[in-house]
Design a protein around this motif. Structure first.
Motif, PDB file in Angstrom:
ATOM      1  N   GLU A   1      81.294  70.498  22.175  1.00  0.00           N
ATOM      2  CA  GLU A   1      81.495  69.058  22.421  1.00  0.00           C
ATOM      3  C   GLU A   1      82.338  68.802  23.659  1.00  0.00           C
TER       4      GLU A   1
ATOM      5  N   GLN B   1      84.742  62.211  23.060  1.00  0.00           N
ATOM      6  CA  GLN B   1      85.911  62.735  22.378  1.00  0.00           C
ATOM      7  C   GLN B   1      87.143  61.852  22.550  1.00  0.00           C
TER       8      GLN B   1
ATOM      9  N   THR C   1      75.935  63.999  23.912  1.00  0.00           N
ATOM     10  CA  THR C   1      75.928  65.266  23.163  1.00  0.00           C
ATOM     11  C   THR C   1      75.137  66.348  23.895  1.00  0.00           C
TER      12      THR C   1
END
Lengths: 604, 604
Positions: free
Chosen positions: A90, A103, A156
């Motif tokens: 990620e 994030q 992603t």
């Protein structure tokens, strides 16, 4: 073995001791988790991934490069697995909104991630980097539908993204572009045009590529005022998010470049079969404004790319100089029994390492500070502060791109020099770093364009408030430094440069608005150089101020690091700042020789 | 289309108007034929061969590179025909003695040949260039027998030559070499050792390769004092000149380099089967002295290589800037109807071209002047003059190599910048020029080594007579320039730099002999920079003095060229000389930061 890529201790110094990144956690709920412990964990994880995964694939990426066959681009074999691991970790959208798969990390913290990742393998990093940038555009200017259709898949890494600006006759002059968009009546547009120099324009890392495209709607004004931004997927996306048919975006060629071989640089034909459909992103004819949001972030990223090459080169050169035995010590030159010494002991090699140390440290502090400013521009407690920090981002971006990459390339060359003949051999890391680094001086606006941006737009921005605010910050550091006995002598020298910068900035700004405008702009790049030097001096002084204070109570084992920071300041003020003053003196001449000379006086 | 490689008019200016090369024909019978007409013919022929034959094979040489298979090195296919044509044209030993197959040309005249040939294809030129250098060694130190056996075949390119110094643990520190020579009792020696980084160490262009090899006779002292020079052919040569058996010189590897792909860089194993035989060249243990003769010529040649890349880059950049249309003129930026202009009209591009113009012109005058000095060192009417000119060669060689290649690499990078994104694409000429040029900063003694030579040996040579003589020459130019109204203002500025150089040279010389010796040498490279700038300023002033006088009577069509020379001086004094003064100011600090910093203060 010296660390590779970067100096962990110095990253922590900038992150915690200079910028107190943890303080951001108190300004914004979304940052609440980013206390010191978390930040250090992020740095550790980034370093691990960089060293264990990204770095080993770097040379392979360089040697294999990309291949084009029947419109399909193959990236280096190792990159596929790498991209999967990267997305599993990620890492793609670390600073983006968690609502869309990011994030939510402060940019300040992400600085360390950018440094390690780009230093390890920046040609690879361009794929996710551009994807993040394109996603950022969708996030800011997209409709809810566009966001839902594209964003999560981009953040992603399931799909990638790019940036389609340049055309054969529209490079620095984006306004000359001719790609056309014709309304289809159903809210979509048919796109026809040719784009070149598209990084990651076609590749095999993801099942789809989403292209933000600059084009001109039929009948729109000439120049930049008639440019709109469109979202053009390589493969159409159905309303349910599934993939539809091929969208007539064809890769017609890839460039054979001096560096960044692992990244595909593509020519793309859009709609050559009349079958390329896009949707408007943002408002009609407001494409340039939208693109600037991405370009400014991209310019900062380019600064990181160049800097990361320089820090990697520094660490390799340092390791080589500590271990390569060659020649006697200069003071033992007449002693027939003297043994060879590591070349770090030779004064000229030490000078080169010191030059790299000073530049790398200054650039790191500067780049992280700009990221810190962009966090503060969003989350500082007051609007006034937000505006101030946004001003810093604006005025420092050309320096963080133009000045930093100019110096970064020099540092890569310096690192090669430390290696001697081995530096020129592709088996060693220096050649690739130098080759890769070179493009950072060109793309996202050449460094000459950056200098014109600094002189022509940023100096006078908001009636000069950002530059005045910047001087205010510098004065704060100067005041603190002048109170510390061990560095006050250097502070006086830095102050001299800061005062000169103020004088020259006013002079240059006035000249740019006079009938000597051409001469002013012929001196824009030297001005960027001198201004950059001064910002570097400020950064080094800021760092030394902290280090000097820490030294008062530091344990013995922690002292060398802080002493080294003060040595950096000493080296810069003694060897480089006098040269900066020379640059200022030259700028006060504002030579018109380059613009007065007639074309016939050049060779024909 | 602008000329390629170089500016013919400026070559003629330096050759005839600055140096009056024709005057050499009156000093030495062997030069009697080299009147202006002959010189111009040589220049024309060199240019023709460069443009028609050497240049077209340059990219092919870069792309094909060299291959090693079973100890055999294959050079790029085009190079074989090229080498034949080159030898048919008798270009290999233009400055060597006609008795041994040379053309007996003054070095001054050969400067133009070197410029065109190296600018066209310097990786190829390294094969004949090293052959000439090796031949020169045989000519100077060989016995009559060695000369008869080898020389004519070398000077006609039937056989090639090299230079075997470097070993894995003996690079800059040549004295550390371990290759052994054991007397066989018959006057020959058995040679055993490994050499690396040997340019043209093995290839397929000639039937034999003659290697001058540095080795240590068994029992000889350590260090440079125990080094002897041997002549080691790849294939033994019988007494009648025919080829004998293979001499156990095996190519064990070739390097994959960032540039100069067309030239093979070889690792050679000598006598690994105990079967390598050489003969002493010159006296026992005097190998270094002999090698220095070749090295100094080689260093000057490297200056030409770097310079030639720079002039080629300049001419390409100029052509590109004149023809590439991009963006409106700055003064028309708000005019919606303004058309795109050639980028040479943009102030920042003009600045870059001006920077290249000034550097290329100054470097050309400097390099040709050093060659002129080496002619005068041999043929000036008095011994005193000969010594004076030899002193100029000595003191200017580190600048002609170190300073020139530093600047040359920057100019290649500058040329790439003018091309924008296209500069980074291998299809265009800039990438190769930049890659090829980069090694010139490293080989034949890194530029740091050159700087140490300048500070440590050349400044104090013959009690400082060469540097004092050089100041004398500069004063002559200054006196002349100050009498010319149009340039006297610039002359005053140049004088300031010359005076500063004198002051700083004394300071640096004294510091190098004090207990601050390490600090002095940590500033050797910056000193070389500032000294080089000053020499450049002198050259540009010298040129402008001539141009200003010529302008008084020049026809209209000849004026722009001369005016351009004065513009170069103006640009240098206004934009660059103030920076040089800054460098001098820094040198007066003679910072010890780089040598005082402890190793523990660098990252670990």
């Amino acid at each position: 073995m010296t660390q590779v890529i970067s100096d962990r201790r110095d990253i922590e110094f900038v992150m915690h001791e200079q910028l107190n990144a943890e303080s951001l956690s108190k300004l914004y709920d979304g940052f609440a988790d980013f206390n010191k412990k978390t930040i250090d964990l992020v740095i550790s994880e980034a370093r691990n991934f960089a060293v264990k995964e990204l770095l080993p694939a770097s040379k392979e990426g360089d040697q294999e490069g990309c291949q084009l066959e029947n419109g399909q681009v193959t990236t280096p074999a190792a990159f596929k697995r790498l991209f999967e691991l990267f997305n599993d970790g990620e890492w793609l959208a670390v600073t983006e909104d968690p609502e869309w798969g990011g994030q939510g990390m402060p940019r300040t913290v992400a600085s360390a991630v950018a440094e390690y990742f780009n230093g390890a393998n920046y040609p690879f990093m361009m794929y996710p980097g551009l994807t993040q940038g394109a996603g950022h555009l969708v996030e800011h200017f997209g409709t809810q539908e566009q966001k839902e259709l594209y964003l999560k898949n981009m953040y992603t890494g399931k799909w990638c993204g790019t940036m389609l600006l340049t055309e054969p006759n529209a490079g620095s002059d984006v306004g000359a572009l001719t790609t056309k968009a014709t309304p289809n009546g159903d809210g979509t547009y048919s796109i026809v045009g040719e784009k070149i120099f598209i990084s990651g324009g076609e590749h095999d890392l993801a099942e789809n590529i989403i292209h933000p495209v600059l084009a001109r709607i039929e009948g729109a004004p000439d120049g930049t005022k008639g440019i709109s931004l469109f979202l053009v997927p390589k493969i159409r996306v159905n309303a349910d998010g599934s993939l539809g048919e091929f969208n007539d975006v064809v890769c017609t060629g890839i460039e054979h470049k001096m560096g960044i071989h692992g990244n595909s640089t593509c020519s793309l034909a859009l709609g050559s079969k009349g079958n390329c459909i896009g949707t408007l992103l943002g408002e009609e004819n407001k494409g340039m404004k939208a693109m600037f949001l991405m370009m400014n972030a991209a310019r900062l990223l380019v600064g990181y790319q160049g800097f990361a090459c320089a820090t990697a080169a520094y660490m390799y050169a340092l390791d080589y100089a500590k271990t390569r035995i060659q020649g006697k010590a200069l003071t033992e030159i007449l002693n027939p029994n003297a043994q060879g010494v590591p070349i770090i002991q030779h004064p000229d090699v030490r000078r080169q390492l010191m030059l790299m140390k000073v530049n790398v440290e200054g650039m790191r502090s500067l780049l992280y500070f700009v990221h810190f400013c962009s966090d503060m521009a969003k989350y500082a407690p007051t609007d006034e502060e937000k505006a101030k920090y946004q001003g810093f981002v604006e005025i420092l971006t050309p320096i963080a791109k133009g000045y930093v990459t100019d110096r970064a390339f020099e540092m890569c060359s310096q690192g090669m020099q430390v290696y001697g003949g081995y530096g020129f051999i592709e088996e060693y890391p220096m050649a690739q770093l130098l080759r890769d680094c070179r493009i950072t001086l060109i793309y996202e606006g050449t460094n000459g364009i950056q200098a014109m941006d600094l002189l022509g737009r940023k100096l006078g921005l908001n009636k000069g408030k950002p530059i005045m605010d910047l001087f205010g910050e510098m004065q704060k550091t100067l005041a603190q430094a002048k109170e510390i006995e061990t560095i006050q002598g250097y502070a006086v020298k830095v102050e001299e440069a800061v005062n000169k910068l103020a004088e020259v900035a006013i002079h240059m700004g006035q000249t740019a608005m006079s009938d000597k405008v051409l001469a002013a702009f012929a001196n824009a790049h030297p001005f960027q150089d001198a201004a950059g030097d001064t910002v570097m001096a400020w950064m080094l002084l800021w760092r030394a101020t902290i280090a000097a204070r820490k030294l008062e109570t530091a344990k013995k084992k922690d002292q060398p690091f802080y002493q080294g920071i003060i040595k950096s300041l000493q080296f810069f003020t003694e060897t480089m700042l006098p040269v900066t003053l020379g640059r200022f003196a030259a700028l006060m001449n504002t030579s018109s020789a380059a613009v007065d000379i007639e074309e016939t006086m050049f060779p024909s």
